[in-house]
Write a protein that holds these residues in place. Structure first.
Motif, PDB file in Angstrom:
ATOM      1  N   GLY A   1       0.806  -1.181   0.000  1.00 59.92           N
ATOM      2  CA  GLY A   1       0.000   0.000   0.000  1.00 59.92           C
ATOM      3  C   GLY A   1       0.854   1.251   0.000  1.00 59.92           C
ATOM      4  N   TYR A   2       0.189   2.376  -0.048  1.00 63.75           N
ATOM      5  CA  TYR A   2       0.842   3.673  -0.136  1.00 63.75           C
ATOM      6  C   TYR A   2       0.364   4.600   0.966  1.00 63.75           C
ATOM      7  N   THR A   3       1.185   5.615   1.264  1.00 65.29           N
ATOM      8  CA  THR A   3       0.860   6.641   2.238  1.00 65.29           C
ATOM      9  C   THR A   3       0.873   7.991   1.537  1.00 65.29           C
ATOM     10  N   LEU A   4      -0.074   8.846   1.894  1.00 70.40           N
ATOM     11  CA  LEU A   4      -0.147  10.195   1.339  1.00 70.40           C
ATOM     12  C   LEU A   4       0.942  11.064   1.952  1.00 70.40           C
ATOM     13  N   ASN A   5       1.778  11.668   1.106  1.00 67.79           N
ATOM     14  CA  ASN A   5       2.824  12.586   1.575  1.00 67.79           C
ATOM     15  C   ASN A   5       2.378  14.034   1.508  1.00 67.79           C
ATOM     16  N   SER A   6       1.738  14.392   0.394  1.00 68.82           N
ATOM     17  CA  SER A   6       1.275  15.765   0.247  1.00 68.82           C
ATOM     18  C   SER A   6       0.075  15.788  -0.680  1.00 68.82           C
ATOM     19  N   LEU A   7      -0.723  16.842  -0.510  1.00 65.35           N
ATOM     20  CA  LEU A   7      -1.901  17.016  -1.339  1.00 65.35           C
ATOM     21  C   LEU A   7      -2.054  18.504  -1.613  1.00 65.35           C
ATOM     22  N   VAL A   8      -2.188  18.850  -2.888  1.00 67.93           N
ATOM     23  CA  VAL A   8      -2.351  20.241  -3.286  1.00 67.93           C
ATOM     24  C   VAL A   8      -3.647  20.345  -4.077  1.00 67.93           C
ATOM     25  N   GLU A   9      -4.551  21.208  -3.597  1.00 68.15           N
ATOM     26  CA  GLU A   9      -5.814  21.419  -4.291  1.00 68.15           C
ATOM     27  C   GLU A   9      -5.688  22.600  -5.238  1.00 68.15           C
ATOM     28  N   SER A  10      -6.426  22.520  -6.357  1.00 67.01           N
ATOM     29  CA  SER A  10      -6.453  23.605  -7.335  1.00 67.01           C
ATOM     30  C   SER A  10      -7.904  23.841  -7.730  1.00 67.01           C
ATOM     31  N   GLY A  11      -8.120  24.790  -8.594  1.00 63.29           N
ATOM     32  CA  GLY A  11      -9.463  25.062  -9.078  1.00 63.29           C
ATOM     33  C   GLY A  11     -10.031  23.942  -9.919  1.00 63.29           C
ATOM     34  N   LYS A  12      -9.189  23.088 -10.464  1.00 63.26           N
ATOM     35  CA  LYS A  12      -9.629  21.997 -11.340  1.00 63.26           C
ATOM     36  C   LYS A  12      -9.682  20.646 -10.640  1.00 63.26           C
ATOM     37  N   GLY A  13      -9.089  20.524  -9.436  1.00 64.62           N
ATOM     38  CA  GLY A  13      -9.057  19.243  -8.733  1.00 64.62           C
ATOM     39  C   GLY A  13      -7.981  19.217  -7.680  1.00 64.62           C
ATOM     40  N   LEU A  14      -7.151  18.160  -7.698  1.00 62.85           N
ATOM     41  CA  LEU A  14      -6.078  18.049  -6.720  1.00 62.85           C
ATOM     42  C   LEU A  14      -4.977  17.152  -7.252  1.00 62.85           C
ATOM     43  N   THR A  15      -3.804  17.278  -6.649  1.00 60.63           N
ATOM     44  CA  THR A  15      -2.666  16.420  -6.959  1.00 60.63           C
ATOM     45  C   THR A  15      -2.127  15.881  -5.642  1.00 60.63           C
TER      46      THR A  15
END
Length: 137
Positions: A1-15
């Motif tokens: 499995g994987y762990t979330l390191n970072s999340l960046v939201e934008s006007g179109k969605g997220l990365t």
């Protein structure tokens, strides 16, 4: 499995940036240590576009054209909502008007009978178990 390191939201969605949550098991080829998930809300009613990328081969746009990028933001108005858990990373898609309803797509272990299944990304495969509503797959 994987762990979330970072999340960046934008006007179109997220990365989201993910890393392997432990030593590689290499069950489906060489495990990919780092992944990027890009979520794009394509319209207010149709779908959420999820792109998972790492070191694996991606079919070029010249061979198979993908959807056109959205021209306006649907992040807060789309009927579909991308939900996630950080560790172990899992995601599910729900309808905005039924946040507690049956997910349309679900990779969480707690909602599946497949104990131990996780998102697995290895060269040359991307494999994950998902649950869809009964009779809707």
């Amino acid at each position: 499995g994987y762990t979330l390191n970072s999340l960046v939201e934008s006007g179109k969605g997220l990365t989201a940036q993910l890393t392997l949550a432990g030593p590689p098991c290499n069950a489906f080829g060489q495990d990919i240590a780092e992944l990027t998930i890009e979520v794009i809300y394509q319209s207010s009613t149709t779908y959420v576009h999820c792109l998972i990328s790492g070191q694996q081969f991606t079919i070029p746009e010249s061979a198979v054209a993908g959807p056109s990028p959205p021209t306006e933001s649907y992040t807060n108005t789309s009927d579909l909502v991308f939900n996630y858990e950080s560790s172990p990373f899992a995601f599910w898609i729900t309808r905005r008007n039924e946040p507690d309803g049956i997910p349309l797509f679900d990779t969480r272990i707690s909602t599946r009978s497949m104990v131990g299944a996780r998102i697995t990304c290895g060269l040359p495969y991307v494999c994950f178990a998902a649950r869809t509503p009964c009779g809707k797959a």
